[in-house]
Design an enzyme around this catalytic site. Structure first.
Site, PDB file in Angstrom:
ATOM      1  N   ASP A  46      33.783  34.483  33.834  1.00 46.17           N
ATOM      2  CA  ASP A  46      34.808  35.497  34.077  1.00 46.17           C
ATOM      3  C   ASP A  46      34.641  36.670  33.121  1.00 46.17           C
ATOM      4  O   ASP A  46      34.080  36.527  32.030  1.00 46.17           O
ATOM      5  CB  ASP A  46      36.215  34.919  33.841  1.00 46.17           C
ATOM      6  CG  ASP A  46      36.631  33.960  34.935  1.00 46.17           C
ATOM      7  OD1 ASP A  46      35.966  33.938  35.984  1.00 46.17           O
ATOM      8  OD2 ASP A  46      37.625  33.246  34.731  1.00 46.17           O
ATOM      9  N   ARG A  47      35.199  37.797  33.499  1.00 48.06           N
ATOM     10  CA  ARG A  47      35.163  38.983  32.624  1.00 48.06           C
ATOM     11  C   ARG A  47      35.718  38.655  31.230  1.00 48.06           C
ATOM     12  O   ARG A  47      35.136  39.012  30.208  1.00 48.06           O
ATOM     13  CB  ARG A  47      35.993  40.119  33.244  1.00 48.06           C
ATOM     14  CG  ARG A  47      35.937  41.418  32.436  1.00 48.06           C
ATOM     15  CD  ARG A  47      37.092  42.348  32.787  1.00 48.06           C
ATOM     16  NE  ARG A  47      37.037  42.828  34.147  1.00 48.06           N
ATOM     17  CZ  ARG A  47      36.522  44.012  34.522  1.00 48.06           C
ATOM     18  NH1 ARG A  47      36.014  44.824  33.609  1.00 48.06           N
ATOM     19  NH2 ARG A  47      36.526  44.375  35.785  1.00 48.06           N
TER      20      ARG A  47
END
Length: 199
Positions: A46-47
């Site tokens: 994920d970011r």
């Protein structure tokens, strides 16, 4: 600055900083880890998630590594900071999940172990047996202990401890090399923002 953990003729393992996408979303962001490295990602983070991520130097090696992920031949460990106080020092979370309402739910299994209990939050080791999207985030929400900084699967305003991002770090990867078959075991320390929670 992207920190290199390991590199050979076939693979590159780096420490992804929080806030950087692995690959572009449909919004077609120009600054991503894949865009910077110009290699072939073997999985995604994920970011917000920091930590270890594997890149291949050719499409052939990428396919071999992705097959290892599909066969669950790669051990992944995450360090997470969760809200509240855990009743059990270790356990297993098993449920059918999806982060997309248009897709069918699939079985997801996460093992966890308490590392440190603080007043209003805990540091845990999370070891997923399956690789569902957002699995760890969803599972700890289901357990009643959402990750600090969580805003997608919980209301951030409900947390006693405020944190700017999802408090999740990909800390360890163990797998056999796709070409040499050598056992590789990589560990990545917590970044400064997560270290500040545990001091």
């Amino acid at each position: 600055m992207i920190k290199t953990i390991y590199e050979d003729s076939y693979l590159l393992v780096v420490d992804k900083p929080s806030g950087l996408l692995t690959v572009p979303t449909p919004k077609k962001e120009t600054r991503t880890l894949t865009g910077i490295l110009r290699l072939y990602p073997c999985h995604r983070l994920d970011r917000d998630t920091s930590g270890l991520i594997i890149y291949a130097k050719s499409k052939r090696i990428q396919k071999l590594m992705m097959r290892k992920f599909q066969k669950q031949e790669i051990k992944k460990e995450y360090t997470a900071f969760i809200s509240g106080r855990l009743e059990k020092a270790s356990g297993q979370i098993k449920s059918y999940i999806t982060d997309n309402p248009y897709e069918p739910k699939k079985l997801a299994v996460t093992n966890y172990k308490l590392l440190r209990q603080f007043k209003d939050f805990a540091q845990v080791l999370a070891v997923p047996e399956t690789g569902r999207t957002n699995q760890i985030r969803i599972h700890f929400k289901e357990l009643g202990h959402p990750l600090l900084g969580e805003s997608r699967f919980a209301f951030r305003r409900d947390f006693k401890i405020k944190f700017k991002r999802v408090a999740l770090h990909a800390s360890r990867l163990v797998f056999s090399h796709p070409v040499t078959n050598e056992k590789l075991d990589f560990y990545c320390e917590l970044p400064a923002d997560l270290k500040s929670l545990s001091t």
